[in-house]
Scaffold this motif. Structure first.
Motif, PDB file in Angstrom:
ATOM      1  N   VAL A  22       0.830  -1.217   0.000  1.00 51.31           N
ATOM      2  CA  VAL A  22       0.000   0.000   0.000  1.00 51.31           C
ATOM      3  C   VAL A  22       0.862   1.263   0.000  1.00 51.31           C
ATOM      4  O   VAL A  22       0.710   2.111  -0.868  1.00 51.31           O
ATOM      5  CB  VAL A  22      -0.976  -0.006   1.197  1.00 51.31           C
ATOM      6  CG1 VAL A  22      -1.820   1.261   1.201  1.00 51.31           C
ATOM      7  CG2 VAL A  22      -1.886  -1.235   1.137  1.00 51.31           C
ATOM      8  N   GLY A  40      -7.039  10.986  -3.311  1.00 47.96           N
ATOM      9  CA  GLY A  40      -6.522   9.791  -3.963  1.00 47.96           C
ATOM     10  C   GLY A  40      -7.642   8.793  -4.152  1.00 47.96           C
ATOM     11  O   GLY A  40      -8.632   8.822  -3.412  1.00 47.96           O
ATOM     12  N   PRO A  41      -7.496   7.883  -5.121  1.00 46.60           N
ATOM     13  CA  PRO A  41      -8.562   6.928  -5.406  1.00 46.60           C
ATOM     14  C   PRO A  41      -8.897   6.045  -4.206  1.00 46.60           C
ATOM     15  O   PRO A  41      -8.048   5.844  -3.333  1.00 46.60           O
ATOM     16  CB  PRO A  41      -7.996   6.066  -6.537  1.00 46.60           C
ATOM     17  CG  PRO A  41      -6.752   6.727  -6.999  1.00 46.60           C
ATOM     18  CD  PRO A  41      -6.317   7.694  -5.965  1.00 46.60           C
ATOM     19  N   SER A  42     -10.102   5.510  -4.192  1.00 50.24           N
ATOM     20  CA  SER A  42     -10.492   4.550  -3.159  1.00 50.24           C
ATOM     21  C   SER A  42      -9.538   3.356  -3.205  1.00 50.24           C
ATOM     22  O   SER A  42      -9.232   2.840  -4.274  1.00 50.24           O
ATOM     23  CB  SER A  42     -11.926   4.102  -3.412  1.00 50.24           C
ATOM     24  OG  SER A  42     -12.283   3.109  -2.486  1.00 50.24           O
ATOM     25  N   ALA A  44      -6.388   3.469  -2.400  1.00 52.61           N
ATOM     26  CA  ALA A  44      -5.003   3.908  -2.644  1.00 52.61           C
ATOM     27  C   ALA A  44      -4.142   3.833  -1.384  1.00 52.61           C
ATOM     28  O   ALA A  44      -2.914   3.714  -1.479  1.00 52.61           O
ATOM     29  CB  ALA A  44      -4.992   5.333  -3.190  1.00 52.61           C
ATOM     30  N   LYS A  46      -5.101   5.900   1.718  1.00 57.68           N
ATOM     31  CA  LYS A  46      -5.199   7.138   2.497  1.00 57.68           C
ATOM     32  C   LYS A  46      -5.425   6.846   3.983  1.00 57.68           C
ATOM     33  O   LYS A  46      -4.770   7.441   4.843  1.00 57.68           O
ATOM     34  CB  LYS A  46      -6.330   8.016   1.939  1.00 57.68           C
ATOM     35  CG  LYS A  46      -6.149   8.375   0.465  1.00 57.68           C
ATOM     36  CD  LYS A  46      -7.285   9.227  -0.061  1.00 57.68           C
ATOM     37  CE  LYS A  46      -8.650   8.550   0.001  1.00 57.68           C
ATOM     38  NZ  LYS A  46      -8.748   7.299  -0.820  1.00 57.68           N
ATOM     39  N   HIS A 202     -12.789  13.170  -0.574  1.00 57.86           N
ATOM     40  CA  HIS A 202     -13.011  12.828  -1.981  1.00 57.86           C
ATOM     41  C   HIS A 202     -13.589  14.022  -2.733  1.00 57.86           C
ATOM     42  O   HIS A 202     -13.866  13.936  -3.922  1.00 57.86           O
ATOM     43  CB  HIS A 202     -13.970  11.632  -2.100  1.00 57.86           C
ATOM     44  CG  HIS A 202     -13.282  10.321  -1.871  1.00 57.86           C
ATOM     45  ND1 HIS A 202     -12.432   9.761  -2.804  1.00 57.86           N
ATOM     46  CD2 HIS A 202     -13.286   9.472  -0.827  1.00 57.86           C
ATOM     47  CE1 HIS A 202     -11.968   8.619  -2.332  1.00 57.86           C
ATOM     48  NE2 HIS A 202     -12.469   8.416  -1.127  1.00 57.86           N
ATOM     49  N   ARG A 215      -1.605  14.275  -2.783  1.00 56.67           N
ATOM     50  CA  ARG A 215      -2.281  13.202  -3.487  1.00 56.67           C
ATOM     51  C   ARG A 215      -1.560  11.897  -3.180  1.00 56.67           C
ATOM     52  O   ARG A 215      -0.329  11.832  -3.186  1.00 56.67           O
ATOM     53  CB  ARG A 215      -2.244  13.467  -4.991  1.00 56.67           C
ATOM     54  CG  ARG A 215      -2.855  12.356  -5.860  1.00 56.67           C
ATOM     55  CD  ARG A 215      -2.678  12.672  -7.339  1.00 56.67           C
ATOM     56  NE  ARG A 215      -3.355  13.913  -7.703  1.00 56.67           N
ATOM     57  CZ  ARG A 215      -4.652  13.992  -7.972  1.00 56.67           C
ATOM     58  NH1 ARG A 215      -5.413  12.927  -7.946  1.00 56.67           N
ATOM     59  NH2 ARG A 215      -5.187  15.154  -8.306  1.00 56.67           N
ATOM     60  N   LEU A 216      -2.347  10.856  -2.894  1.00 60.01           N
ATOM     61  CA  LEU A 216      -1.766   9.532  -2.696  1.00 60.01           C
ATOM     62  C   LEU A 216      -2.176   8.653  -3.871  1.00 60.01           C
ATOM     63  O   LEU A 216      -3.362   8.463  -4.123  1.00 60.01           O
ATOM     64  CB  LEU A 216      -2.262   8.909  -1.379  1.00 60.01           C
ATOM     65  CG  LEU A 216      -1.391   7.845  -0.705  1.00 60.01           C
ATOM     66  CD1 LEU A 216      -1.948   7.470   0.650  1.00 60.01           C
ATOM     67  CD2 LEU A 216      -1.174   6.614  -1.548  1.00 60.01           C
ATOM     68  N   ALA A 217      -1.180   8.160  -4.596  1.00 60.41           N
ATOM     69  CA  ALA A 217      -1.455   7.249  -5.708  1.00 60.41           C
ATOM     70  C   ALA A 217      -0.198   6.420  -5.955  1.00 60.41           C
ATOM     71  O   ALA A 217       0.921   6.913  -5.780  1.00 60.41           O
ATOM     72  CB  ALA A 217      -1.838   8.024  -6.968  1.00 60.41           C
ATOM     73  N   GLY A 218      -0.405   5.167  -6.341  1.00 66.01           N
ATOM     74  CA  GLY A 218       0.726   4.289  -6.629  1.00 66.01           C
ATOM     75  C   GLY A 218       1.671   4.115  -5.441  1.00 66.01           C
ATOM     76  O   GLY A 218       2.869   3.904  -5.627  1.00 66.01           O
ATOM     77  N   GLY A 219       1.124   4.214  -4.223  1.00 64.61           N
ATOM     78  CA  GLY A 219       1.948   4.013  -3.038  1.00 64.61           C
ATOM     79  C   GLY A 219       2.804   5.187  -2.664  1.00 64.61           C
ATOM     80  O   GLY A 219       3.626   5.100  -1.743  1.00 64.61           O
TER      81      GLY A 219
END
Ligand SMILES: Nc1ncnc2c1ncn2[C@@H]1O[C@H](COP(=O)(O)OP(=O)(O)OP(=O)(O)O)[C@@H](O)[C@H]1O
Ligand SMILES: [Mg+2]
Length: 224
Positions: A22, A40-42, A44, A46, A202, A215-219
């Protein structure tokens, strides 16, 4: 030295023989008094990130430093003491105690710390008024709407005047106007009490209204 510093944090979950990576080397510095949104996407990570930042969950690798001190180097009792003294949480699920009223739920953290009862209840009442629930202090969680329960949880997170507030979708159940009211309240406590706050949302508009956006994405966590 940053107020709060995350250094190369990794966190994975293991379930049914599978590993889910994660957080994959998250690094971030927060200054005292910053007000930050996190989007960040669900799925991801957070909530996972907030739990590590808030010392509820230890990272697999990496460090969380508070005023230069590595919090996970302390023992469990010290970490718990640090958390109670420093951090206020609003969880994605509100976790209010069902058998107590809104007022008692908000007062609870201060009552546990054996604060002055009359003063504690007065503060709890004032906080409930600030979140627009002055008329609901005697309601139990089952007698509140989802959004009202979330607002009680926010008041409870503030009762000990924490240095850091971590809020996981505090406006998730709210209509836009009430949601904006909660974000205004977060801006007020940030300005008036100097609370450093990280707010997961969101809602892009509300996220954009914060002075700093992550932003949280791709770890990874990056400035958005
Ligand atoms: N206890 C657990 N065991 C196994 N996997 C988990 C566990 N908790 C979370 N996960 C997985 O880790 C990933 C990150 O979860 P997390 O709750 O941090 O996401 P999130 O960004 O907060 O999502 P949302 O916006 O939906 O709340 C998800 O894919 C989730 O399925
Ligand atoms: Mg979440």
């Amino acid at each position: 030295m940053a107020f709060l510093s995350i250094r190369n944090v990794f966190k994975s979950y293991f379930l049914h023989g599978k590993r889910i990576d994660v957080l994959r080397g998250v690094s971030l510095d927060l200054e005292r008094g910053e007000l930050v949104s996190l989007i960040g996407p669900s799925g991801a990570g957070k909530s996972t990130f907030l739990h590590v930042l808030g010392t509820l969950d230890a990272p697999a690798a990496g460090e969380v430093l508070f005023e230069g001190r590595s919090v996970f180097s302390m023992n469990d009792a010290q970490i718990a003491e640090f958390r109670n003294r420093t951090i206020g949480f609003v969880f994605q699920s509100h976790y209010l105690l069902p058998e107590f009223t809104a007022l008692e739920n908000v007062a609870m953290p201060a009552l546990i710390q054996r604060g002055d009862r009359a003063k504690t209840y007065a503060q709890a009442r004032e906080l409930l008024e600030r979140v627009g629930l002055g008329a609901r202090v005697d309601h139990r969680p089952g007698e509140l709407s989802g959004g009202e329960a979330q607002r009680v949880a926010l008041a409870r997170a503030l009762v000990l005047k924490p240095a850091i507030l971590l809020a996981d979708e505090p406006t998730g159940n709210l209509d836009p106007a009430t949601g904006e009211g909660i974000h205004q309240l977060l801006r007020d406590v940030n300005r008036d009490l100097g609370i450093t706050a990280v707010v997961v949302t969101h809602n892009e508009t509300l996220a954009q209204s914060m002075p700093r956006r992550l932003r949280l994405a791709g770890g990874q966590v990056t400035d958005a």
